[in-house]
Design a protein around this motif. Sequence first.
Motif, PDB file in Angstrom:
ATOM      1  N   SER A  11      61.924 120.105  55.557  1.00 32.42           N
ATOM      2  CA  SER A  11      60.973 121.189  55.333  1.00 32.42           C
ATOM      3  C   SER A  11      61.136 121.689  53.908  1.00 32.42           C
ATOM      4  O   SER A  11      62.171 121.460  53.269  1.00 32.42           O
ATOM      5  CB  SER A  11      61.187 122.338  56.327  1.00 32.42           C
ATOM      6  N   VAL A  12      60.117 122.344  53.407  1.00 32.57           N
ATOM      7  CA  VAL A  12      60.193 123.057  52.134  1.00 32.57           C
ATOM      8  C   VAL A  12      60.218 124.542  52.474  1.00 32.57           C
ATOM      9  O   VAL A  12      59.333 125.043  53.166  1.00 32.57           O
ATOM     10  CB  VAL A  12      58.997 122.718  51.229  1.00 32.57           C
ATOM     11  N   ASP A  13      61.253 125.231  51.989  1.00 32.74           N
ATOM     12  CA  ASP A  13      61.546 126.578  52.480  1.00 32.74           C
ATOM     13  C   ASP A  13      61.411 127.641  51.397  1.00 32.74           C
ATOM     14  O   ASP A  13      61.871 127.458  50.268  1.00 32.74           O
ATOM     15  CB  ASP A  13      62.986 126.628  53.022  1.00 32.74           C
ATOM     16  N   ARG A  23      64.380 132.916  47.108  1.00 35.77           N
ATOM     17  CA  ARG A  23      64.195 131.661  46.369  1.00 35.77           C
ATOM     18  C   ARG A  23      63.030 130.929  47.031  1.00 35.77           C
ATOM     19  O   ARG A  23      62.946 130.891  48.259  1.00 35.77           O
ATOM     20  CB  ARG A  23      65.456 130.798  46.432  1.00 35.77           C
ATOM     21  N   PHE A  24      62.198 130.315  46.212  1.00 36.05           N
ATOM     22  CA  PHE A  24      60.985 129.715  46.748  1.00 36.05           C
ATOM     23  C   PHE A  24      60.979 128.197  46.584  1.00 36.05           C
ATOM     24  O   PHE A  24      61.578 127.647  45.657  1.00 36.05           O
ATOM     25  CB  PHE A  24      59.748 130.326  46.073  1.00 36.05           C
ATOM     26  N   SER A  25      60.283 127.529  47.529  1.00 34.81           N
ATOM     27  CA  SER A  25      60.083 126.070  47.496  1.00 34.81           C
ATOM     28  C   SER A  25      61.395 125.314  47.383  1.00 34.81           C
ATOM     29  O   SER A  25      61.567 124.432  46.544  1.00 34.81           O
ATOM     30  CB  SER A  25      59.129 125.694  46.348  1.00 34.81           C
ATOM     31  N   CYS A  26      62.322 125.658  48.262  1.00 32.68           N
ATOM     32  CA  CYS A  26      63.630 125.011  48.287  1.00 32.68           C
ATOM     33  C   CYS A  26      63.604 123.807  49.234  1.00 32.68           C
ATOM     34  O   CYS A  26      63.099 123.915  50.353  1.00 32.68           O
ATOM     35  CB  CYS A  26      64.700 125.989  48.763  1.00 32.68           C
ATOM     36  N   PRO A  27      64.175 122.676  48.838  1.00 41.34           N
ATOM     37  CA  PRO A  27      64.310 121.568  49.782  1.00 41.34           C
ATOM     38  C   PRO A  27      65.173 121.988  50.964  1.00 41.34           C
ATOM     39  O   PRO A  27      66.211 122.636  50.789  1.00 41.34           O
ATOM     40  CB  PRO A  27      65.005 120.477  48.952  1.00 41.34           C
ATOM     41  N   GLY A  28      64.739 121.637  52.174  1.00 39.53           N
ATOM     42  CA  GLY A  28      65.492 122.037  53.356  1.00 39.53           C
ATOM     43  C   GLY A  28      65.209 121.129  54.529  1.00 39.53           C
ATOM     44  O   GLY A  28      64.641 120.048  54.389  1.00 39.53           O
ATOM     45  N   GLY A  29      65.632 121.587  55.698  1.00 43.66           N
ATOM     46  CA  GLY A  29      65.439 120.833  56.923  1.00 43.66           C
ATOM     47  C   GLY A  29      66.724 120.208  57.429  1.00 43.66           C
ATOM     48  O   GLY A  29      67.651 119.929  56.660  1.00 43.66           O
ATOM     49  N   PRO A  30      66.809 119.992  58.747  1.00 42.03           N
ATOM     50  CA  PRO A  30      68.041 119.459  59.344  1.00 42.03           C
ATOM     51  C   PRO A  30      68.498 118.135  58.747  1.00 42.03           C
ATOM     52  O   PRO A  30      69.701 117.922  58.567  1.00 42.03           O
ATOM     53  CB  PRO A  30      67.667 119.295  60.825  1.00 42.03           C
ATOM     54  N   ALA A  31      67.573 117.227  58.441  1.00 44.01           N
ATOM     55  CA  ALA A  31      67.988 115.919  57.921  1.00 44.01           C
ATOM     56  C   ALA A  31      68.690 116.060  56.585  1.00 44.01           C
ATOM     57  O   ALA A  31      69.707 115.401  56.325  1.00 44.01           O
ATOM     58  CB  ALA A  31      66.788 114.989  57.804  1.00 44.01           C
ATOM     59  N   LEU A  32      68.158 116.901  55.709  1.00 45.66           N
ATOM     60  CA  LEU A  32      68.781 117.091  54.398  1.00 45.66           C
ATOM     61  C   LEU A  32      70.164 117.705  54.541  1.00 45.66           C
ATOM     62  O   LEU A  32      71.153 117.183  54.004  1.00 45.66           O
ATOM     63  CB  LEU A  32      67.900 117.987  53.521  1.00 45.66           C
ATOM     64  N   PHE A  33      70.262 118.814  55.272  1.00 43.23           N
ATOM     65  CA  PHE A  33      71.542 119.516  55.349  1.00 43.23           C
ATOM     66  C   PHE A  33      72.589 118.700  56.104  1.00 43.23           C
ATOM     67  O   PHE A  33      73.762 118.675  55.714  1.00 43.23           O
ATOM     68  CB  PHE A  33      71.350 120.885  55.986  1.00 43.23           C
ATOM     69  N   VAL A  79      55.446 117.849  54.465  1.00 43.00           N
ATOM     70  CA  VAL A  79      56.311 118.304  55.561  1.00 43.00           C
ATOM     71  C   VAL A  79      56.085 119.799  55.739  1.00 43.00           C
ATOM     72  O   VAL A  79      55.443 120.445  54.898  1.00 43.00           O
ATOM     73  CB  VAL A  79      57.802 118.011  55.272  1.00 43.00           C
ATOM     74  N   PRO A  80      56.577 120.389  56.838  1.00 47.25           N
ATOM     75  CA  PRO A  80      56.332 121.823  57.056  1.00 47.25           C
ATOM     76  C   PRO A  80      56.828 122.692  55.901  1.00 47.25           C
ATOM     77  O   PRO A  80      57.870 122.425  55.301  1.00 47.25           O
ATOM     78  CB  PRO A  80      57.122 122.114  58.334  1.00 47.25           C
ATOM     79  N   ARG A  81      56.046 123.702  55.605  1.00 47.73           N
ATOM     80  CA  ARG A  81      56.434 124.751  54.659  1.00 47.73           C
ATOM     81  C   ARG A  81      56.778 125.988  55.481  1.00 47.73           C
ATOM     82  O   ARG A  81      55.982 126.431  56.310  1.00 47.73           O
ATOM     83  CB  ARG A  81      55.280 125.083  53.720  1.00 47.73           C
ATOM     84  N   LEU A  82      57.956 126.558  55.257  1.00 51.71           N
ATOM     85  CA  LEU A  82      58.463 127.626  56.117  1.00 51.71           C
ATOM     86  C   LEU A  82      58.916 128.828  55.302  1.00 51.71           C
ATOM     87  O   LEU A  82      59.453 128.687  54.198  1.00 51.71           O
ATOM     88  CB  LEU A  82      59.652 127.126  56.944  1.00 51.71           C
ATOM     89  N   TRP A  83      58.708 130.000  55.867  1.00 55.85           N
ATOM     90  CA  TRP A  83      59.406 131.205  55.440  1.00 55.85           C
ATOM     91  C   TRP A  83      60.649 131.342  56.316  1.00 55.85           C
ATOM     92  O   TRP A  83      60.542 131.335  57.545  1.00 55.85           O
ATOM     93  CB  TRP A  83      58.536 132.445  55.643  1.00 55.85           C
ATOM     94  N   ILE A  84      61.820 131.463  55.697  1.00 54.64           N
ATOM     95  CA  ILE A  84      63.064 131.709  56.432  1.00 54.64           C
ATOM     96  C   ILE A  84      63.553 133.096  56.018  1.00 54.64           C
ATOM     97  O   ILE A  84      63.942 133.317  54.868  1.00 54.64           O
ATOM     98  CB  ILE A  84      64.110 130.621  56.162  1.00 54.64           C
TER      99      ILE A  84
END
Length: 298
Positions: A11-13, A23-33, A79-84
């Motif tokens: 996801s892009v977070d 912080r905006f447009s951070c690479p994220g998601g379970p696969a990355l972490f 991929v999904p764009r999310l607010w966390i």
Amino acid sequence: MTLVGIHGGLSVDHLVTEPAGARFSCPGGPALFAALGARLVSGTDVRVSCPLPGDAPEFARIFDDLGVDRRYCHPVPTVPRLWILNSARGRRIVTQDTTARTELEGPDPVGPGSHDSLPAPAAGFQDGLDGLVASSPAERPEADPKTRVGLDPHQALVAEQGLEHLRRVVSATTVLLPSRIQLSLLDSDPRRAARSLAAGLGLPVVARLDAEGSYVVTADGNWSVRDRAATVVETTGAGDASAGAVVAALAAGADPVEAALYGTSIARTALADWGHEALAAAAPIACPFPGITTRKEH
């Protein structure tokens, strides 16, 4: 070397943490972490299967720079764009794309997109794996009977079907890696829920309980693993990174308690900066960090 596969999403977070900032447009998601967490256990090679977005080339660059094998990823436009959103009152994940008639999000206890399932990995992904992180699987992951499978449960399906869903997706080599939120879907007491899972499925559980560390349940007993030396800058990805490290340690021959020590160590690394940044900058570790305590419970 041990070989660990990661099957999960990206996801892009947009990360918003009260009162620290955003912080905006951070690479994220379970696969990355999970991939970055697994690679930080010394002696681990990592292979990833995930959607790789054409509109976010930074994901491919991160995997390539850190030596993560992405040959089994499949290209997608986005991929999904999310607010966390994180505050003292809790954590909320909200999709940037909404079909709601108002700006207010409706009740969604398990997060946007939680019913979506990833396609099965490409042929050959499972070949030679010593360990596999399966993130939110709807079906039992395909794996060699000798592969140690760390299963991060599918929140929506656990909420709907409980233990029956988990019975369908586990195997004899599974170690369950539930989060506090996932356990709370089964019981108001997360430790009691972890014990019930271990007893009901006959499998080890390494529960990730946020600031309370890890809770490990095996046939030999129950252990609390705590890290009071962690400095928390931002929490996104710490649980997934921990899961990756736990599976990497299990694949190398560690028992669940020792694996939880590695997972807690890598969670400390993830918490030290925003998003994936601390994980990407860190060097692999050959032993757990000092200052992490283990206590067997009676």
